[in-house]
Motif scaffolding. Structure first.
Motif, PDB file in Angstrom:
ATOM      1  N   ILE A   7     -14.850  -6.719 -25.488  1.00 41.09           N
ATOM      2  CA  ILE A   7     -16.110  -6.207 -24.960  1.00 41.09           C
ATOM      3  C   ILE A   7     -16.547  -4.963 -25.725  1.00 41.09           C
ATOM      4  O   ILE A   7     -17.725  -4.807 -26.063  1.00 41.09           O
ATOM      5  CB  ILE A   7     -15.986  -5.922 -23.452  1.00 41.09           C
ATOM      6  N   VAL A   8     -15.603  -4.092 -26.025  1.00 37.58           N
ATOM      7  CA  VAL A   8     -15.925  -2.882 -26.801  1.00 37.58           C
ATOM      8  C   VAL A   8     -16.480  -3.261 -28.175  1.00 37.58           C
ATOM      9  O   VAL A   8     -17.499  -2.717 -28.627  1.00 37.58           O
ATOM     10  CB  VAL A   8     -14.681  -1.982 -26.943  1.00 37.58           C
ATOM     11  N   ALA A   9     -15.827  -4.208 -28.839  1.00 33.79           N
ATOM     12  CA  ALA A   9     -16.293  -4.634 -30.162  1.00 33.79           C
ATOM     13  C   ALA A   9     -17.692  -5.248 -30.075  1.00 33.79           C
ATOM     14  O   ALA A   9     -18.559  -4.992 -30.921  1.00 33.79           O
ATOM     15  CB  ALA A   9     -15.320  -5.639 -30.759  1.00 33.79           C
ATOM     16  N   GLY A  10     -17.926  -6.050 -29.032  1.00 32.57           N
ATOM     17  CA  GLY A  10     -19.239  -6.660 -28.855  1.00 32.57           C
ATOM     18  C   GLY A  10     -20.313  -5.624 -28.575  1.00 32.57           C
ATOM     19  O   GLY A  10     -21.433  -5.710 -29.102  1.00 32.57           O
ATOM     20  N   TYR A  11     -19.968  -4.644 -27.767  1.00 35.16           N
ATOM     21  CA  TYR A  11     -20.902  -3.573 -27.428  1.00 35.16           C
ATOM     22  C   TYR A  11     -21.322  -2.795 -28.674  1.00 35.16           C
ATOM     23  O   TYR A  11     -22.510  -2.534 -28.898  1.00 35.16           O
ATOM     24  CB  TYR A  11     -20.250  -2.656 -26.401  1.00 35.16           C
TER      25      TYR A  11
ATOM     26  N   ALA B 173     -17.437   6.342 -31.546  1.00 33.19           N
ATOM     27  CA  ALA B 173     -17.973   5.121 -32.149  1.00 33.19           C
ATOM     28  C   ALA B 173     -19.431   4.906 -31.753  1.00 33.19           C
ATOM     29  O   ALA B 173     -20.256   4.494 -32.579  1.00 33.19           O
ATOM     30  CB  ALA B 173     -17.127   3.919 -31.733  1.00 33.19           C
ATOM     31  N   VAL B 174     -19.766   5.187 -30.505  1.00 35.07           N
ATOM     32  CA  VAL B 174     -21.157   5.041 -30.050  1.00 35.07           C
ATOM     33  C   VAL B 174     -22.042   6.093 -30.713  1.00 35.07           C
ATOM     34  O   VAL B 174     -23.117   5.784 -31.240  1.00 35.07           O
ATOM     35  CB  VAL B 174     -21.249   5.145 -28.512  1.00 35.07           C
ATOM     36  N   ILE B 175     -21.597   7.343 -30.688  1.00 32.06           N
ATOM     37  CA  ILE B 175     -22.396   8.434 -31.258  1.00 32.06           C
ATOM     38  C   ILE B 175     -22.714   8.180 -32.727  1.00 32.06           C
ATOM     39  O   ILE B 175     -23.810   8.489 -33.209  1.00 32.06           O
ATOM     40  CB  ILE B 175     -21.664   9.781 -31.063  1.00 32.06           C
ATOM     41  N   ALA B 176     -21.769   7.566 -33.440  1.00 33.84           N
ATOM     42  CA  ALA B 176     -21.982   7.285 -34.865  1.00 33.84           C
ATOM     43  C   ALA B 176     -23.043   6.214 -35.090  1.00 33.84           C
ATOM     44  O   ALA B 176     -23.587   6.106 -36.194  1.00 33.84           O
ATOM     45  CB  ALA B 176     -20.668   6.845 -35.504  1.00 33.84           C
TER      46      ALA B 176
ATOM     47  N   PRO C 164     -10.390   3.345 -25.788  1.00 33.48           N
ATOM     48  CA  PRO C 164     -10.062   3.133 -27.201  1.00 33.48           C
ATOM     49  C   PRO C 164     -11.106   2.251 -27.891  1.00 33.48           C
ATOM     50  O   PRO C 164     -11.691   1.354 -27.274  1.00 33.48           O
ATOM     51  CB  PRO C 164      -8.708   2.407 -27.154  1.00 33.48           C
ATOM     52  N   ALA C 165     -11.338   2.546 -29.163  1.00 34.79           N
ATOM     53  CA  ALA C 165     -12.234   1.719 -29.982  1.00 34.79           C
ATOM     54  C   ALA C 165     -11.716   1.772 -31.414  1.00 34.79           C
ATOM     55  O   ALA C 165     -11.808   2.817 -32.073  1.00 34.79           O
ATOM     56  CB  ALA C 165     -13.675   2.219 -29.903  1.00 34.79           C
TER      57      ALA C 165
ATOM     58  N   VAL D  52     -28.991   5.953 -25.985  1.00 30.50           N
ATOM     59  CA  VAL D  52     -28.257   5.120 -25.032  1.00 30.50           C
ATOM     60  C   VAL D  52     -27.659   5.953 -23.911  1.00 30.50           C
ATOM     61  O   VAL D  52     -27.225   7.085 -24.125  1.00 30.50           O
ATOM     62  CB  VAL D  52     -27.130   4.302 -25.717  1.00 30.50           C
ATOM     63  N   ASP D  53     -27.641   5.363 -22.711  1.00 30.94           N
ATOM     64  CA  ASP D  53     -26.980   5.978 -21.563  1.00 30.94           C
ATOM     65  C   ASP D  53     -25.481   5.717 -21.665  1.00 30.94           C
ATOM     66  O   ASP D  53     -25.062   4.579 -21.920  1.00 30.94           O
ATOM     67  CB  ASP D  53     -27.493   5.367 -20.256  1.00 30.94           C
TER      68      ASP D  53
END
Length: 247
Positions: A111-115, A151-154, A142-143, A132-133
């Protein structure tokens, strides 16, 4: 120090009421929910809102999302392209909460990878900036070789942290980690305050207080968060519950 305000607008509230309210509260950006396939009436309302926000100098971002999009980038991209093709929006604001999926506890890496793949796809699907919220605890997930927060911020232009607590100290405290990560990555970070009543988390919302007390608390958060160069003001969730608070 940023004392700017933003707000979520999920309902079909009348733009003629929304924009004067937003202006009076110092709101500089509205995240407005854009349906998967707006009806003619919904599109007319969005156009009216755009006309009024533009006249008031308020940014308007297309708000959308569903937990399922974490595993369905194509749907997220399709929504974005349809929303922004209207020419009404300054930005895209995603509220996709993958941890609400039933497989989050048993199939988290997938799910993390898909997100993350979905964020990449949505970001590159158009020129409008992507915000993004995110929950304040994102760094605990973990990612790859790191954590989901970094990972999201990047991958996005900005984040809005659901730093939901019922006091200035609480909001500032739970928001600190992502403010620091945003500062390191040179990304804007908004904190957020909840005004909807929450039966399962009374300490997560300002709903039982007054708008005046909320304003005072948020000013204190502004001061606390000012030491982070990433701090980009505070978003209020959401318009309808905010307006229902006692003065």
């Amino acid at each position: 120090m940023s004392s700017s305000r933003a707000m979520w607008l999920w309902s079909q509230a009348d733009p003629a009421a929304v924009v004067p309210w937003a202006t009076a509260q110092g709101v500089t950006e509205i995240f407005v929910a854009v349906p998967w396939q707006p009806t003619a009436a919904q599109l007319a309302r969005l156009k009216d809102l755009r006309t009024r926000t533009r006249a008031a100098g308020i940014r308007l971002s297309a708000l959308g999302g569903d937990p399922s999009w974490a595993l369905d980038a194509a749907s997220a991209v399709a929504w974005r392209k349809r929303a922004t093709a209207t020419g009404l929006f300054d930005g895209v604001h995603l509220d996709v909460e993958p941890y609400l999926l039933p497989g989050w506890t048993t199939d988290q890496p997938r799910i993390v990878a898909g997100y993350l793949a979905m964020l990449d796809a949505v970001r590159t699907a158009g020129p409008e900036p992507l915000d993004v919220d995110v929950p304040f605890w994102l760094a605990t997930v973990p990612a790859g070789k790191g954590n989901l927060a970094d990972a999201v911020i990047a991958r996005v232009h900005a984040i809005t942290v659901m730093s939901y607590r019922d006091s200035a100290a609480g909001v500032a405290d739970v928001g600190a980690d992502l403010l620091a990560r945003g500062q390191s990555a040179s990304r804007p970070v908004r904190l957020a305050a909840e005004t909807q009543p929450l039966v399962d988390c009374a300490y997560c919302t300002f709903a039982s207080g007054t708008r005046s007390a909320l304003s005072t608390a948020l000013s204190t958060v502004d001061s606390e968060a000012a030491r982070y160069t990433s701090f980009n003001g505070i978003a209020i969730h959401d318009y309808d519950s905010w307006t229902r608070m006692a003065a």
